[in-house]
Design a protein around this motif. Structure first.
Motif, PDB file in Angstrom:
ATOM      1  N   LEU A 133     -23.319 -29.087  11.543  1.00 35.88           N
ATOM      2  CA  LEU A 133     -22.304 -28.070  11.847  1.00 35.88           C
ATOM      3  C   LEU A 133     -20.954 -28.722  12.096  1.00 35.88           C
ATOM      4  O   LEU A 133     -20.872 -29.862  12.570  1.00 35.88           O
ATOM      5  CB  LEU A 133     -22.691 -27.267  13.094  1.00 35.88           C
ATOM      6  N   GLU A 134     -19.896 -27.970  11.819  1.00 36.55           N
ATOM      7  CA  GLU A 134     -18.543 -28.410  12.192  1.00 36.55           C
ATOM      8  C   GLU A 134     -18.381 -28.176  13.690  1.00 36.55           C
ATOM      9  O   GLU A 134     -19.133 -27.411  14.292  1.00 36.55           O
ATOM     10  CB  GLU A 134     -17.498 -27.595  11.411  1.00 36.55           C
ATOM     11  N   TYR A 135     -17.374 -28.797  14.299  1.00 36.77           N
ATOM     12  CA  TYR A 135     -17.212 -28.735  15.758  1.00 36.77           C
ATOM     13  C   TYR A 135     -17.061 -27.321  16.303  1.00 36.77           C
ATOM     14  O   TYR A 135     -17.686 -26.963  17.285  1.00 36.77           O
ATOM     15  CB  TYR A 135     -16.020 -29.584  16.196  1.00 36.77           C
ATOM     16  N   GLY A 136     -16.205 -26.497  15.660  1.00 32.49           N
ATOM     17  CA  GLY A 136     -15.967 -25.129  16.160  1.00 32.49           C
ATOM     18  C   GLY A 136     -17.245 -24.307  16.225  1.00 32.49           C
ATOM     19  O   GLY A 136     -17.632 -23.815  17.297  1.00 32.49           O
ATOM     20  N   PRO A 137     -17.945 -24.152  15.083  1.00 26.40           N
ATOM     21  CA  PRO A 137     -19.202 -23.399  15.100  1.00 26.40           C
ATOM     22  C   PRO A 137     -20.252 -24.011  16.034  1.00 26.40           C
ATOM     23  O   PRO A 137     -21.014 -23.289  16.681  1.00 26.40           O
ATOM     24  CB  PRO A 137     -19.674 -23.455  13.640  1.00 26.40           C
ATOM     25  N   ALA A 138     -20.280 -25.340  16.128  1.00 24.19           N
ATOM     26  CA  ALA A 138     -21.254 -26.008  17.007  1.00 24.19           C
ATOM     27  C   ALA A 138     -20.990 -25.661  18.470  1.00 24.19           C
ATOM     28  O   ALA A 138     -21.929 -25.397  19.234  1.00 24.19           O
ATOM     29  CB  ALA A 138     -21.205 -27.522  16.807  1.00 24.19           C
ATOM     30  N   LYS A 139     -19.715 -25.614  18.852  1.00 19.90           N
ATOM     31  CA  LYS A 139     -19.379 -25.264  20.246  1.00 19.90           C
ATOM     32  C   LYS A 139     -19.775 -23.824  20.552  1.00 19.90           C
ATOM     33  O   LYS A 139     -20.352 -23.542  21.606  1.00 19.90           O
ATOM     34  CB  LYS A 139     -17.875 -25.475  20.513  1.00 19.90           C
ATOM     35  N   ARG A 140     -19.477 -22.923  19.618  1.00 15.37           N
ATOM     36  CA  ARG A 140     -19.822 -21.510  19.839  1.00 15.37           C
ATOM     37  C   ARG A 140     -21.334 -21.307  19.905  1.00 15.37           C
ATOM     38  O   ARG A 140     -21.837 -20.561  20.733  1.00 15.37           O
ATOM     39  CB  ARG A 140     -19.189 -20.629  18.750  1.00 15.37           C
ATOM     40  N   ARG A 141     -22.066 -22.004  19.036  1.00 12.88           N
ATOM     41  CA  ARG A 141     -23.518 -21.864  19.050  1.00 12.88           C
ATOM     42  C   ARG A 141     -24.115 -22.489  20.317  1.00 12.88           C
ATOM     43  O   ARG A 141     -25.058 -21.965  20.905  1.00 12.88           O
ATOM     44  CB  ARG A 141     -24.127 -22.495  17.804  1.00 12.88           C
ATOM     45  N   ALA A 142     -23.540 -23.613  20.756  1.00 18.41           N
ATOM     46  CA  ALA A 142     -24.013 -24.267  21.985  1.00 18.41           C
ATOM     47  C   ALA A 142     -23.859 -23.314  23.168  1.00 18.41           C
ATOM     48  O   ALA A 142     -24.751 -23.206  24.016  1.00 18.41           O
ATOM     49  CB  ALA A 142     -23.232 -25.560  22.234  1.00 18.41           C
ATOM     50  N   LEU A 143     -22.757 -22.602  23.193  1.00 15.36           N
ATOM     51  CA  LEU A 143     -22.489 -21.613  24.240  1.00 15.36           C
ATOM     52  C   LEU A 143     -23.603 -20.570  24.264  1.00 15.36           C
ATOM     53  O   LEU A 143     -24.164 -20.256  25.322  1.00 15.36           O
ATOM     54  CB  LEU A 143     -21.147 -20.943  23.916  1.00 15.36           C
ATOM     55  N   ARG A 144     -23.931 -20.055  23.067  1.00 18.49           N
ATOM     56  CA  ARG A 144     -24.992 -19.057  22.938  1.00 18.49           C
ATOM     57  C   ARG A 144     -26.354 -19.639  23.336  1.00 18.49           C
ATOM     58  O   ARG A 144     -27.102 -19.038  24.084  1.00 18.49           O
ATOM     59  CB  ARG A 144     -25.033 -18.570  21.484  1.00 18.49           C
ATOM     60  N   ASP A 145     -26.657 -20.838  22.807  1.00 21.93           N
ATOM     61  CA  ASP A 145     -27.947 -21.481  23.088  1.00 21.93           C
ATOM     62  C   ASP A 145     -28.148 -21.738  24.579  1.00 21.93           C
ATOM     63  O   ASP A 145     -29.264 -21.686  25.085  1.00 21.93           O
ATOM     64  CB  ASP A 145     -28.086 -22.806  22.326  1.00 21.93           C
ATOM     65  N   LEU A 146     -27.048 -22.042  25.268  1.00 23.05           N
ATOM     66  CA  LEU A 146     -27.127 -22.324  26.709  1.00 23.05           C
ATOM     67  C   LEU A 146     -27.072 -21.043  27.541  1.00 23.05           C
ATOM     68  O   LEU A 146     -27.149 -21.091  28.773  1.00 23.05           O
ATOM     69  CB  LEU A 146     -26.002 -23.273  27.131  1.00 23.05           C
ATOM     70  N   GLY A 147     -26.899 -19.889  26.872  1.00 26.11           N
ATOM     71  CA  GLY A 147     -26.858 -18.604  27.570  1.00 26.11           C
ATOM     72  C   GLY A 147     -25.616 -18.422  28.426  1.00 26.11           C
ATOM     73  O   GLY A 147     -25.630 -17.703  29.429  1.00 26.11           O
ATOM     74  N   LEU A 148     -24.511 -19.062  28.011  1.00 23.03           N
ATOM     75  CA  LEU A 148     -23.262 -18.964  28.783  1.00 23.03           C
ATOM     76  C   LEU A 148     -22.381 -17.847  28.235  1.00 23.03           C
ATOM     77  O   LEU A 148     -22.475 -17.481  27.069  1.00 23.03           O
ATOM     78  CB  LEU A 148     -22.516 -20.301  28.734  1.00 23.03           C
ATOM     79  N   SER A 149     -21.508 -17.343  29.067  1.00 19.37           N
ATOM     80  CA  SER A 149     -20.585 -16.281  28.683  1.00 19.37           C
ATOM     81  C   SER A 149     -19.633 -16.784  27.600  1.00 19.37           C
ATOM     82  O   SER A 149     -19.244 -17.958  27.600  1.00 19.37           O
ATOM     83  CB  SER A 149     -19.783 -15.858  29.920  1.00 19.37           C
ATOM     84  N   THR A 150     -19.238 -15.877  26.705  1.00 21.80           N
ATOM     85  CA  THR A 150     -18.293 -16.259  25.645  1.00 21.80           C
ATOM     86  C   THR A 150     -16.916 -16.604  26.221  1.00 21.80           C
ATOM     87  O   THR A 150     -16.085 -17.174  25.526  1.00 21.80           O
ATOM     88  CB  THR A 150     -18.134 -15.114  24.617  1.00 21.80           C
ATOM     89  N   ARG A 151     -16.707 -16.273  27.496  1.00 22.45           N
ATOM     90  CA  ARG A 151     -15.419 -16.606  28.135  1.00 22.45           C
ATOM     91  C   ARG A 151     -15.448 -17.995  28.785  1.00 22.45           C
ATOM     92  O   ARG A 151     -14.449 -18.442  29.345  1.00 22.45           O
ATOM     93  CB  ARG A 151     -15.064 -15.538  29.168  1.00 22.45           C
ATOM     94  N   THR A 152     -16.580 -18.675  28.730  1.00 23.12           N
ATOM     95  CA  THR A 152     -16.689 -20.010  29.308  1.00 23.12           C
ATOM     96  C   THR A 152     -15.727 -20.962  28.593  1.00 23.12           C
ATOM     97  O   THR A 152     -15.610 -20.919  27.368  1.00 23.12           O
ATOM     98  CB  THR A 152     -18.140 -20.554  29.146  1.00 23.12           C
ATOM     99  N   ALA A 153     -15.051 -21.806  29.367  1.00 22.52           N
ATOM    100  CA  ALA A 153     -14.122 -22.778  28.773  1.00 22.52           C
ATOM    101  C   ALA A 153     -14.901 -23.778  27.920  1.00 22.52           C
ATOM    102  O   ALA A 153     -15.931 -24.305  28.351  1.00 22.52           O
ATOM    103  CB  ALA A 153     -13.369 -23.508  29.879  1.00 22.52           C
ATOM    104  N   LEU A 154     -14.394 -24.001  26.710  1.00 13.58           N
ATOM    105  CA  LEU A 154     -15.062 -24.917  25.782  1.00 13.58           C
ATOM    106  C   LEU A 154     -14.478 -26.323  25.873  1.00 13.58           C
ATOM    107  O   LEU A 154     -13.291 -26.485  26.148  1.00 13.58           O
ATOM    108  CB  LEU A 154     -14.905 -24.404  24.345  1.00 13.58           C
ATOM    109  N   PRO A 155     -15.293 -27.336  25.614  1.00 16.71           N
ATOM    110  CA  PRO A 155     -14.756 -28.701  25.560  1.00 16.71           C
ATOM    111  C   PRO A 155     -13.850 -28.835  24.331  1.00 16.71           C
ATOM    112  O   PRO A 155     -14.004 -28.080  23.367  1.00 16.71           O
ATOM    113  CB  PRO A 155     -16.013 -29.565  25.401  1.00 16.71           C
TER     114      PRO A 155
END
Length: 198
Positions: A21-43
């Motif tokens: 995966l590219e970084y952007g999609p990987a970060k968004r999917r990681a957020l989902r996989d970890l069950g975190l809110s979509t408003r969580t600050a991303l690295p």
């Protein structure tokens, strides 16, 4: 980096290395996989890249250098083929974090935006035009090709991003870490030579 950002970066890094995966999609999917809110600050991408390097060191140290070399050789082949368009390679292939699942991104700097497309047509290369995010966050045309890698024995995605010749000036400004974000043909050849000496 706070705990949730570090967790997201580590999860994203695993997706980058294991699934390509590219970084952007990987970060968004990681957020989902970890069950975190979509408003969580991303690295940021540098934080994810640091985790990618760590992941590669821990789990892929025996295979990744050979895969990276194969991708750099394929990039070199395409840059030589498109040399008239002042090609520069960027991304994971340039920075050394690529694996066999990584695509190759080559920026072309053209006097006429259609000339690269015409060159591919003249060489009977099948390509798919698409729009991608460029290095300033703008939309840029990419000519995407499935290119066979002899060293890997499989096809790799090669994306030729078409820029205006004037964009070349801003293309080599150092990134946040002070690194040159992309390299031209001589720079890639030097990188490959240095690999041989290791």
């Amino acid at each position: 980096m706070d705990t949730s950002k570090r967790e997201i970066a580590a999860a994203a890094a695993r997706l980058v290395v294991e699934e390509g995966l590219e970084y952007g999609p990987a970060k968004r999917r990681a957020l989902r996989d970890l069950g975190l809110s979509t408003r969580t600050a991303l690295p940021n991408n540098d934080e994810v890249e640091a985790e990618v390097r760590e992941y590669i060191e821990l789990f892929c140290a025996d295979t990744q250098p050979r895969e990276l070399h194969a991708l750099r050789m394929l990039a070199l082949e395409w840059m030589e083929r498109m040399a008239v368009f002042r090609p520069h390679v960027g991304g994971a292939v340039w920075h050394g974090t690529a694996t066999r699942l990584s695509d190759i991104y080559i920026q072309l700097f053209c006097d006429d935006s259609k000339s690269a497309e015409i060159a591919l047509i003249d060489h009977h290369v099948d390509y798919e035009p698409r729009m991608v995010t460029g290095f300033h966050g703008e939309q840029v045309e990419a000519l995407s090709v499935h290119a066979p890698s002899r060293l890997l024995g499989e096809e790799i995605g090669v994306h030729l991003l078409v820029y205006d010749l004037d964009d070349l000036r801003g293309a080599l400004k150092p990134d946040a870490q002070g690194r040159v974000p992309r390299g031209d043909l001589p720079a890639l050849r030097r990188l490959i030579e240095r690999e041989k000496d290791k």
